[in-house]
Design a protein around this motif. Structure first.
Motif, mmCIF file in Angstrom:
data_model
loop_
_atom_site.group_PDB
_atom_site.id
_atom_site.type_symbol
_atom_site.label_atom_id
_atom_site.label_comp_id
_atom_site.label_asym_id
_atom_site.label_seq_id
_atom_site.Cartn_x
_atom_site.Cartn_y
_atom_site.Cartn_z
ATOM 1 N N PRO A 1 -2.034 7.481 -4.708
ATOM 2 C CA PRO A 1 -1.760 6.070 -4.396
ATOM 3 C C PRO A 1 -1.690 5.861 -2.886
ATOM 4 C CG PRO A 1 -0.177 6.964 -5.993
ATOM 5 C CD PRO A 1 -0.916 8.117 -5.424
ATOM 6 N N ARG A 2 -2.235 4.744 -2.436
ATOM 7 C CA ARG A 2 -2.216 4.431 -1.008
ATOM 8 C C ARG A 2 -1.443 3.137 -0.774
ATOM 9 N NH1 ARG A 2 -6.257 2.721 1.232
ATOM 10 N NH2 ARG A 2 -7.571 2.210 -0.557
ATOM 11 N N THR A 3 -0.581 3.149 0.224
ATOM 12 C CA THR A 3 0.143 1.940 0.585
ATOM 13 C C THR A 3 -0.791 0.982 1.314
ATOM 14 O OG1 THR A 3 2.217 3.153 0.801
ATOM 15 C CG2 THR A 3 2.102 1.001 1.866
ATOM 16 N N GLY B 1 1.543 8.148 0.218
ATOM 17 C CA GLY B 1 0.623 7.126 0.710
ATOM 18 C C GLY B 1 0.758 6.963 2.217
ATOM 19 N N PHE C 1 0.501 -1.080 -3.581
ATOM 20 C CA PHE C 1 -0.212 0.191 -3.609
ATOM 21 C C PHE C 1 -1.616 0.000 -4.147
ATOM 22 C CE2 PHE C 1 4.248 1.426 -4.318
ATOM 23 C CZ PHE C 1 4.427 2.405 -3.336
#
Length: 505
Positions: A122-124, A22, A114
């Motif tokens: 998944p992205r932070t 991420g 996330f």
């Protein structure tokens, strides 16, 4: 690049003694008000093992009996689709919660959010720096709750460690407003006796009740003195979370002794932890039930009145359970799975010498009706993939996989990895899928592995203490019906009624 290969369930003779990353978000330091862990779930410092055990671990890797250092193996019905490293945080990863397209991951340094709308990437969204073990996390509506179970100088997110012998020290529950997921806002703190090792939400429309589990009192601790034979209950008004406060301390183990009526531990029951509180509680609000894993005891209780829970039954296993750690109901509420965290999560207990009944799950049927219900033991379940003496491994956090008519569960085992198993037949549980990494080291015992592994909206999410946030995809005819279940929110210790509350896509 870490290699991955599918294998059959591994069995071996080691008889030992004891990805998609991420984007890094801006690190947030929370507003108004290095952890010192307490026993149970505490990351153990690296431990030495004998030269013979080191050689045996290396030989097992060469022969293919166990995966190599950091190598990933899994059953053919599981795919490893993503991993996000710890990035800005250097602390231990802990528990998980979910809401909509977001996953919330605890860490001894704080918590992380996330975006999991694409599970393969998944992205932070945010990282909130707020040190304090073990930072277990839950969410309800616009509120996030964080457990602090280490003695701190104050209730702020810039606090430092301070001895529990000092009256001014603080431990307890922190509350954040997460209406803006990119900018969580710290809004309240509530101090609780002996801190908050874990917590469990009992949500209502206007309020959220929080059951706080903590233990290990001492006459030397001004805010954590024995007897500590109950739980703290916090009431949090949703529209005024700053008014959150403790509204009671129900005693779950009444008795005449200095520690109440729980398990006395040694010397009466050698090898069993004395009960001085609870480690974890799971509630099933749709059935007004809760199950408590309380060190030396397992309990079943009614939560019809959430401020005044009432114990229905109490059981012990002084032959094989050392530390009652957590609990999971099946969907029909006629079974409970209790876990035994033998060795506090820091020991190598998934081996031949420890055996299949210690450091395992205990499956109990719930028989009878109403307040006359009883917990009746049926069997143990433990992964049979023996680990090296350099790997901490024991039963830990897991959740149901929602399939009608079946009792299926995914569960973390620290460096034993992630196990999917079937306990539809209480007396004959069996593993049906798994994912694991090889040991972090073949030279010393190093703590790591999956802390929590939960099923949410078609995927398994695992928070690995060291390696980060993993996403797994399970493809199996036995579990495929669960892919149709879509939840709006999931805190595993607040079990939903999956088949009344889910959206069927």
């Amino acid at each position: 690049m870490t290699s991955s290969r599918a294998t059959h369930v591994r069995r071996r003779r080691l008889g030992v003694a004891t990805a998609a990353a991420g984007l890094l978000a801006t690190l947030l330091t929370a507003g108004p008000a290095a952890a010192v862990p307490d026993p149970g779930d505490a990351p153990a410092p690296p431990g030495t093992v004998s030269a013979q055990d080191q050689a045996e671990a290396r030989a097992a890797i060469r022969s293919g009996e166990i995966p190599g250092v950091d190598e990933i193996v899994h059953s053919a019905n599981i795919e490893h689709v993503a991993n996000v490293p710890r990035e800005a945080f250097t602390g231990i990863n802990s528990d998980l919660a979910f809401q909509g397209r977001y996953a919330f991951a605890g860490n001894y340094d704080g918590f992380r959010i996330f975006d999991i709308s694409r599970p393969s990437s998944p992205r932070t969204v945010a990282q909130v720096l707020c040190p304090g073990s073990q930072n277990d996390v839950s969410v309800s509506g616009d509120l996030l709750f964080l457990s602090t179970d280490s003695s701190r100088s104050d209730d702020s997110c810039t606090s430092t460690t301070q001895p529990a012998t000092e009256k001014s020290s603080w431990e307890g529950i922190k509350v954040f407003d997460i209406s803006d997921k990119r900018n969580p806002r710290y809004v309240a703190a509530v101090e609780t006796a002996c801190g908050s090792h874990t917590h469990t939400l009992v949500p209502e429309r206007a309020n959220v009740y929080v059951y706080v589990s903590s233990y290990s009192p001492s006459a030397a601790f001004p805010d954590c003195r024995p007897p500590h034979d109950g739980i703290s209950v916090i009431k949090v008004p949703r529209k005024a979370p700053h008014k959150a406060a403790v509204v009671g301390f129900p005693v779950l183990f009444p008795g005449e002794g200095p520690d109440g009526g729980g398990n006395p531990g040694p010397p009466t029951n050698p090898g069993v932890n004395k009960t001085t509180g609870c480690h974890d509680i799971t509630v099933l609000p749709s059935k007004d039930l809760a199950a408590g894993a309380c060190m030396g005891d397992g309990i079943l209780f009614s939560i019809k009145d959430p401020e005044n829970p009432k114990v229905i039954d109490q059981v012990q296993d002084n032959a094989n359970f050392a530390f009652w750690h957590s609990a999971t109901f099946n969907q029909r509420a006629n079974k409970v799975v209790f876990t035994d965290e033998l060795g506090g999560g820091g020991g190598a207990t998934c081996n031949e010498r420890t055996g299949p009944h210690r450091g395992a799950d205990g499956i109990y049927d719930i028989v009878g009706k109403g307040d006359k219900r009883k917990l009746v033991f049926r069997s143990y379940f433990k992964i049979d993939r023996h680990q090296a003496d350099t790997e901490n491994c024991v039963a830990h956090n897991g959740s149901l996989i929602p399939v009608k008519g079946k009792d299926l569960m995914v569960q973390s085992w620290y460096q034993g990895g992630v196990s999917v198993w079937d306990f539809t037949d209480s007396a004959r549980p069996k593993e049906i899928a798994y994912f694991e990494r090889g040991p972090l080291s073949t030279e010393q015992l190093v703590g790591g592995g999956s802390w929590s592994a939960y099923y949410y909206n078609g995927h398994i999410y695992s928070n690995d203490m060291v390696k980060g946030f993993d996403v797994l995809k399970l493809d199996d005819r036995r579990t495929d019906p669960a892919k149709r279940v879509r939840m709006h929110e999931l805190n595993v210790q607040t079990q939903p009624d999956y088949f009344d509350d889910f959206d069927d896509d």
